[in-house]
Design an enzyme around this catalytic site. Sequence first.
Site, PDB file in Angstrom:
ATOM      1  N   SER A  99     -12.482  -9.678   2.621  1.00  0.00           N
ATOM      2  CA  SER A  99     -11.174  -9.701   1.967  1.00  0.00           C
ATOM      3  C   SER A  99     -10.640  -8.283   1.819  1.00  0.00           C
ATOM      4  CB  SER A  99     -11.286 -10.351   0.579  1.00  0.00           C
ATOM      5  OG  SER A  99     -10.171  -9.994  -0.209  1.00  0.00           O
ATOM      6  N   ARG A 118      -4.372 -24.162   1.850  1.00  0.00           N
ATOM      7  CA  ARG A 118      -3.652 -24.339   3.123  1.00  0.00           C
ATOM      8  C   ARG A 118      -4.300 -25.350   4.062  1.00  0.00           C
ATOM      9  NH1 ARG A 118      -1.559 -18.058   3.771  1.00  0.00           N
ATOM     10  NH2 ARG A 118       0.285 -18.387   2.468  1.00  0.00           N
ATOM     11  N   LYS A 174      -5.569 -19.583  -0.930  1.00  0.00           N
ATOM     12  CA  LYS A 174      -4.352 -18.802  -0.654  1.00  0.00           C
ATOM     13  C   LYS A 174      -3.228 -19.293  -1.580  1.00  0.00           C
ATOM     14  CE  LYS A 174      -6.119 -16.104   2.346  1.00  0.00           C
ATOM     15  NZ  LYS A 174      -6.295 -14.695   1.981  1.00  0.00           N
ATOM     16  N   ASP A 191      -3.741 -15.197   7.805  1.00  0.00           N
ATOM     17  CA  ASP A 191      -2.456 -15.688   7.284  1.00  0.00           C
ATOM     18  C   ASP A 191      -1.696 -16.558   8.282  1.00  0.00           C
ATOM     19  OD1 ASP A 191      -2.887 -14.511   4.854  1.00  0.00           O
ATOM     20  OD2 ASP A 191      -1.751 -12.697   5.326  1.00  0.00           O
ATOM     21  N   ARG A 241       4.403 -19.657   3.559  1.00  0.00           N
ATOM     22  CA  ARG A 241       3.993 -19.846   4.954  1.00  0.00           C
ATOM     23  C   ARG A 241       3.948 -21.326   5.342  1.00  0.00           C
ATOM     24  NH1 ARG A 241       3.085 -14.538   6.016  1.00  0.00           N
ATOM     25  NH2 ARG A 241       1.730 -13.418   4.589  1.00  0.00           N
ATOM     26  N   GLY A 301      -0.996 -12.154  -4.509  1.00  0.00           N
ATOM     27  CA  GLY A 301      -2.426 -11.883  -4.653  1.00  0.00           C
ATOM     28  C   GLY A 301      -2.731 -10.429  -4.334  1.00  0.00           C
ATOM     29  N   ARG A 338       0.828  -1.217   0.000  1.00  0.00           N
ATOM     30  CA  ARG A 338       0.000   0.000   0.000  1.00  0.00           C
ATOM     31  C   ARG A 338       0.852   1.253   0.000  1.00  0.00           C
ATOM     32  NH1 ARG A 338      -2.486  -4.412   1.770  1.00  0.00           N
ATOM     33  NH2 ARG A 338      -4.766  -4.499   1.806  1.00  0.00           N
TER      34      ARG A 338
HETATM   35  C1  S3P Z   1      -3.897  -9.202   2.312  1.00  0.00           C
HETATM   36  C2  S3P Z   1      -5.141  -9.679   2.562  1.00  0.00           C
HETATM   37  C3  S3P Z   1      -5.431 -11.089   2.849  1.00  0.00           C
HETATM   38  C4  S3P Z   1      -4.180 -11.851   3.236  1.00  0.00           C
HETATM   39  C5  S3P Z   1      -3.046 -11.548   2.325  1.00  0.00           C
HETATM   40  C6  S3P Z   1      -2.713 -10.063   2.380  1.00  0.00           C
HETATM   41  C7  S3P Z   1      -3.724  -7.760   2.002  1.00  0.00           C
HETATM   42  O1  S3P Z   1      -5.992 -11.694   1.700  1.00  0.00           O
HETATM   43  O2  S3P Z   1      -4.437 -13.231   3.249  1.00  0.00           O
HETATM   44  O3  S3P Z   1      -1.904 -12.282   2.669  1.00  0.00           O
HETATM   45  O4  S3P Z   1      -2.589  -7.255   2.076  1.00  0.00           O
HETATM   46  O5  S3P Z   1      -4.726  -7.120   1.693  1.00  0.00           O
HETATM   47  P1  S3P Z   1      -7.567 -11.601   1.395  1.00  0.00           P
HETATM   48  O6  S3P Z   1      -7.899 -10.183   1.221  1.00  0.00           O
HETATM   49  O7  S3P Z   1      -7.778 -12.378   0.142  1.00  0.00           O
HETATM   50  O8  S3P Z   1      -8.232 -12.224   2.581  1.00  0.00           O
END
Ligand code: S3P
Length: 445
Positions: free
Chosen positions: A170, A351, A347, A320, A399, A97, A30
């Site tokens: 999410s 997991r 994920k 996580d 992880r 992701g 971010r």
């Molecule tokens: C994250 C949000 C989570 C988390 C990922 C990091 C983020 O995923 O599992 O490791 O930085 O916004 P989700 O938004 O898919 O839950």
Amino acid sequence: MTMAASMTIQPGRPLKGTISVPGDKSVTHRAIILTALAEGVSTVSSYCRGEDCLNTMRAFQALGVRIEESPDVLQVYGKGMWGLTEPTAPIDCGNSGTGIRLITGVLAGQDFFSVLTGDDSIRRRPMGRVVKPLRTMGATIAGRKGGELAPLAITGTRLKGIAYQSPVSSAQVKSSLLLAGLFSDGLTTITEPRLSRDHTERMFSYFGIPFRREGCSVSIEGRPAVRWAGKPVLVPGDLSAAAFFIVGAAIVPGSDVTVRTVGMNPTRTGILDVLRSMGAHIEVLNPREEAGEPVADLRVRSTPLHGVAIGPELIPQTIDEFPILCVAAAVAEGTTTITGAEELRVKESDRIATMAAELRAMGARIEERPDGMVIHGLGQAGRNGRLTGTTSSSHGDHRVAMSVAIGGLTAATSTVIQDTACIDTSFPRFEAKLLELLTESGKSL
Ligand code: S3P
């Protein structure tokens, strides 16, 4: 291409000492995005140098933003909200992701064409969760399986704000839509079933970007009158990285570890609540705030753990940490049940399946459920149990690799983890840090 490395864990010693962990991965993504869109120069210090975040940095470089990289600081020459330029090649988000979903939100509202892709794991993970609502905002996005899978080809368009009820909690979906909302006409509101991590909102506040929160809804007025100026961002240590040493210290007898300057955002600290309810001894020292995020030092000493029930209300803030929590549960006394955690199946690996397989191979007793698992701990009569050394696979999931490594510390014989190059996505030097704690304990023998 990174080489498939392996790691060997030699058990038999407690974890001792004081260490730091990499900068928070979520906050680093971010910080790069919002400083790139800021006007003028920003610094991002103590950032996560994992491949995931470096890929986001490279993405913004490919979008025309000058970013100078040194090991401790990124110097970002922000180009303002409308200063990005068309990339000349597809952008590779690697394993991330967060990277691909947040950047999709940014690119949907630009006036140029772009393509986002990633590694094998990313090209299997669901992208429809951001593509569908972005299309409702007017975005033109094509992808494999009708836009469900990357690569994603984005023809930037003028977006309009929407009110979106997300079926999943999410932060990636919420943040993708908030970022798209910045470039849209009118109001964008996202409502999620339970509050997911709020780093995007906190960083909006830090940069003076207005938004409104009401319960689990957050709204942003698009094309804001404010243009935010670059400023220094100090990234807190990643609690999700610290979690491996926190659990290691809790389960390996005789351990005493302090992790310095760890992010304590309440939307992330589920691991501490769960471990405490299992009987862990965790002290929060020197709490303070840095760049809009709470931080503290954490001291953990080993104690016998017992099983607990972890239900849907605890999932988002712990999401996580389930791989490493599975390790804690596997050695605890009694049964741990995890329910409402079906998100774990999408994920970096599935997991639920990968942790059940690897820990079973180490002697753990685990039943898989569609939305979680039941773990019958090996501990007995106020003592943590021990896993069995074996040869395991990371399944390409950082992880999983680090969790199995910590589990191996409880065994009587060594554990080999194969395919550990993936650890670099979030925690370069994990093995060195772990050795530091084991060596420190050797010194005091
Ligand atoms: C994250 C949000 C989570 C988390 C990922 C990091 C983020 O995923 O599992 O490791 O930085 O916004 P989700 O938004 O898919 O839950």
